[in-house]
Scaffold this motif. Structure first.
Motif, PDB file in Angstrom:
ATOM      1  N   ARG A 147       0.839  -1.213   0.000  1.00 41.85           N
ATOM      2  CA  ARG A 147       0.000   0.000   0.000  1.00 41.85           C
ATOM      3  C   ARG A 147       0.869   1.256   0.000  1.00 41.85           C
ATOM      4  NH1 ARG A 147      -3.252  -3.276   3.237  1.00 41.85           N
ATOM      5  NH2 ARG A 147      -2.153  -2.623   5.117  1.00 41.85           N
ATOM      6  N   ARG A 148       1.976   1.212   0.718  1.00 40.24           N
ATOM      7  CA  ARG A 148       2.888   2.370   0.764  1.00 40.24           C
ATOM      8  C   ARG A 148       3.447   2.659  -0.622  1.00 40.24           C
ATOM      9  NH1 ARG A 148       8.357   3.570   1.523  1.00 40.24           N
ATOM     10  NH2 ARG A 148       8.678   5.470   2.744  1.00 40.24           N
ATOM     11  N   GLU A 149       3.854   1.622  -1.348  1.00 45.59           N
ATOM     12  CA  GLU A 149       4.379   1.811  -2.704  1.00 45.59           C
ATOM     13  C   GLU A 149       3.325   2.447  -3.614  1.00 45.59           C
ATOM     14  OE1 GLU A 149       7.519   1.489  -3.744  1.00 45.59           O
ATOM     15  OE2 GLU A 149       7.945   1.064  -1.625  1.00 45.59           O
ATOM     16  N   VAL A 150       2.086   2.003  -3.490  1.00 43.05           N
ATOM     17  CA  VAL A 150       0.993   2.568  -4.292  1.00 43.05           C
ATOM     18  C   VAL A 150       0.788   4.035  -3.925  1.00 43.05           C
ATOM     19  CG1 VAL A 150      -1.501   2.464  -4.718  1.00 43.05           C
ATOM     20  CG2 VAL A 150      -0.148   0.360  -4.706  1.00 43.05           C
ATOM     21  N   ARG A 151       0.780   4.345  -2.620  1.00 39.75           N
ATOM     22  CA  ARG A 151       0.608   5.743  -2.168  1.00 39.75           C
ATOM     23  C   ARG A 151       1.711   6.632  -2.714  1.00 39.75           C
ATOM     24  NH1 ARG A 151      -0.809   3.402   2.780  1.00 39.75           N
ATOM     25  NH2 ARG A 151       1.289   3.688   3.606  1.00 39.75           N
ATOM     26  N   LEU A 152       2.955   6.171  -2.628  1.00 40.73           N
ATOM     27  CA  LEU A 152       4.085   6.973  -3.103  1.00 40.73           C
ATOM     28  C   LEU A 152       4.031   7.176  -4.615  1.00 40.73           C
ATOM     29  CD1 LEU A 152       6.971   5.551  -0.891  1.00 40.73           C
ATOM     30  CD2 LEU A 152       5.781   7.753  -0.645  1.00 40.73           C
ATOM     31  N   ALA A 153       3.668   6.139  -5.357  1.00 40.67           N
ATOM     32  CA  ALA A 153       3.562   6.262  -6.814  1.00 40.67           C
ATOM     33  C   ALA A 153       2.446   7.232  -7.180  1.00 40.67           C
ATOM     34  CB  ALA A 153       3.306   4.891  -7.448  1.00 40.67           C
ATOM     35  N   GLU A 154       1.325   7.168  -6.469  1.00 40.20           N
ATOM     36  CA  GLU A 154       0.214   8.077  -6.738  1.00 40.20           C
ATOM     37  C   GLU A 154       0.615   9.519  -6.433  1.00 40.20           C
ATOM     38  OE1 GLU A 154      -4.208   8.954  -4.972  1.00 40.20           O
ATOM     39  OE2 GLU A 154      -3.574   6.865  -5.131  1.00 40.20           O
ATOM     40  N   LYS A 155       1.311   9.722  -5.323  1.00 38.41           N
ATOM     41  CA  LYS A 155       1.770  11.066  -4.967  1.00 38.41           C
ATOM     42  C   LYS A 155       2.727  11.608  -6.028  1.00 38.41           C
ATOM     43  CE  LYS A 155       2.636  12.143  -0.655  1.00 38.41           C
ATOM     44  NZ  LYS A 155       3.283  12.223   0.680  1.00 38.41           N
ATOM     45  N   HIS A 156       3.609  10.749  -6.535  1.00 41.12           N
ATOM     46  CA  HIS A 156       4.555  11.151  -7.588  1.00 41.12           C
ATOM     47  C   HIS A 156       3.804  11.535  -8.865  1.00 41.12           C
ATOM     48  CE1 HIS A 156       8.240  11.283  -9.899  1.00 41.12           C
ATOM     49  NE2 HIS A 156       7.676  10.487 -10.795  1.00 41.12           N
ATOM     50  N   ARG A 157       2.800  10.728  -9.259  1.00 40.37           N
ATOM     51  CA  ARG A 157       1.997  11.034 -10.453  1.00 40.37           C
ATOM     52  C   ARG A 157       1.251  12.360 -10.308  1.00 40.37           C
ATOM     53  NH1 ARG A 157       0.842   5.605 -10.184  1.00 40.37           N
ATOM     54  NH2 ARG A 157      -1.162   5.999  -9.207  1.00 40.37           N
ATOM     55  N   ARG A 159       2.064  14.963  -8.399  1.00 37.93           N
ATOM     56  CA  ARG A 159       3.014  16.075  -8.474  1.00 37.93           C
ATOM     57  C   ARG A 159       3.476  16.325  -9.910  1.00 37.93           C
ATOM     58  NH1 ARG A 159       6.148  14.862  -2.949  1.00 37.93           N
ATOM     59  NH2 ARG A 159       4.721  15.994  -1.596  1.00 37.93           N
ATOM     60  N   ALA A 160       3.723  15.239 -10.637  1.00 39.39           N
ATOM     61  CA  ALA A 160       4.137  15.392 -12.033  1.00 39.39           C
ATOM     62  C   ALA A 160       3.021  16.043 -12.842  1.00 39.39           C
ATOM     63  CB  ALA A 160       4.504  14.029 -12.633  1.00 39.39           C
ATOM     64  N   SER A 161       1.793  15.652 -12.591  1.00 37.02           N
ATOM     65  CA  SER A 161       0.649  16.230 -13.310  1.00 37.02           C
ATOM     66  C   SER A 161       0.499  17.723 -12.996  1.00 37.02           C
ATOM     67  CB  SER A 161      -0.623  15.475 -12.940  1.00 37.02           C
ATOM     68  OG  SER A 161      -1.742  16.080 -13.534  1.00 37.02           O
ATOM     69  N   GLN A 162       0.704  18.082 -11.737  1.00 34.76           N
ATOM     70  CA  GLN A 162       0.585  19.488 -11.336  1.00 34.76           C
ATOM     71  C   GLN A 162       1.669  20.352 -11.958  1.00 34.76           C
ATOM     72  OE1 GLN A 162       0.661  19.138  -7.090  1.00 34.76           O
ATOM     73  NE2 GLN A 162      -1.414  18.326  -6.991  1.00 34.76           N
ATOM     74  N   ASN A 163       2.782  19.739 -12.282  1.00 34.21           N
ATOM     75  CA  ASN A 163       3.905  20.491 -12.860  1.00 34.21           C
ATOM     76  C   ASN A 163       3.829  20.591 -14.380  1.00 34.21           C
ATOM     77  OD1 ASN A 163       5.031  20.994 -10.353  1.00 34.21           O
ATOM     78  ND2 ASN A 163       6.208  19.097 -10.387  1.00 34.21           N
ATOM     79  N   GLU A 164       2.884  19.891 -15.006  1.00 33.04           N
ATOM     80  CA  GLU A 164       2.742  19.943 -16.468  1.00 33.04           C
ATOM     81  C   GLU A 164       2.017  21.230 -16.861  1.00 33.04           C
ATOM     82  OE1 GLU A 164       0.936  16.479 -18.170  1.00 33.04           O
ATOM     83  OE2 GLU A 164       2.256  15.130 -17.065  1.00 33.04           O
TER      84      GLU A 164
END
Length: 168
Positions: A147-157, A159-164
């Motif tokens: 679950r932690r890996e999923v949370r971190l990947a979602e948070k990364h996605r 942030r990347a989306s917000q920076n586009e």
């Protein structure tokens, strides 16, 4: 600074709450918000027992309402540390409702929360390593890591989306 490890059983918490008329939703069951508040309370107790510092709720990862709890029942919140990172912990909370007349106990829900340990200046501080003693501890820890890996990947996605700049 790493603190000495602690076993899962050392920090477990069980909180009981009798549900009264003011806890009802319009359908006459226990209001989901009341359940969520009690989950956070039980979860924070387990987290604080583990790290023996103040904690803050960082996320309410998931809540599955499986069955309703009814007014007059005792709702039991069983909280355990599933995972301990550097400054954060995942706490799992199992929710059960007990009919005090019949003695029937139903699993009504489960939740996963992340807490961050805080030092005296309210900054994140290291938490003790989690010592896994049983097969159940190991299973819960394995699932919490996933679950932690999923949370971190979602948070990364996110942030990347917000920076586009060209995103809609």
């Amino acid at each position: 600074m790493t603190k000495p490890g602690k076993a899962v059983c050392v920090s477990q918490a069980v909180v009981l709450q009798r549900m009264l008329p003011q806890d009802a939703n319009p359908a006459g069951n226990v209001h989901g918000g009341v359940i969520l508040k009690c989950i956070d309370t039980a979860g924070s107790i387990a987290a604080m027992r583990h790290c023996r510092t103040a904690v803050v709720t960082a996320s309410f990862d998931r809540m599955d309402f499986l069955k309703p709890a009814f007014i007059g029942e005792v709702v039991i919140f069983k909280a355990s540390v599933n995972y301990a990172g550097r400054t954060s912990m995942e706490i799992g909370v199992r929710v059960e409702a007990e009919d005090l007349i019949t003695g029937e106990i139903r699993h009504t829900g489960s939740a996963y929360l992340t807490y961050v340990a805080l030092d005296q200046d309210r900054h994140p501080t290291p938490v003790p390593e989690l010592i896994l003693e049983t097969a159940e501890d190991c299973r819960r820890n394995r699932e919490a890591r996933a679950r932690r890996e999923v949370r971190l990947a979602e948070k990364h996605r996110e942030r990347a989306s917000q920076n586009e700049a060209t995103a809609c």
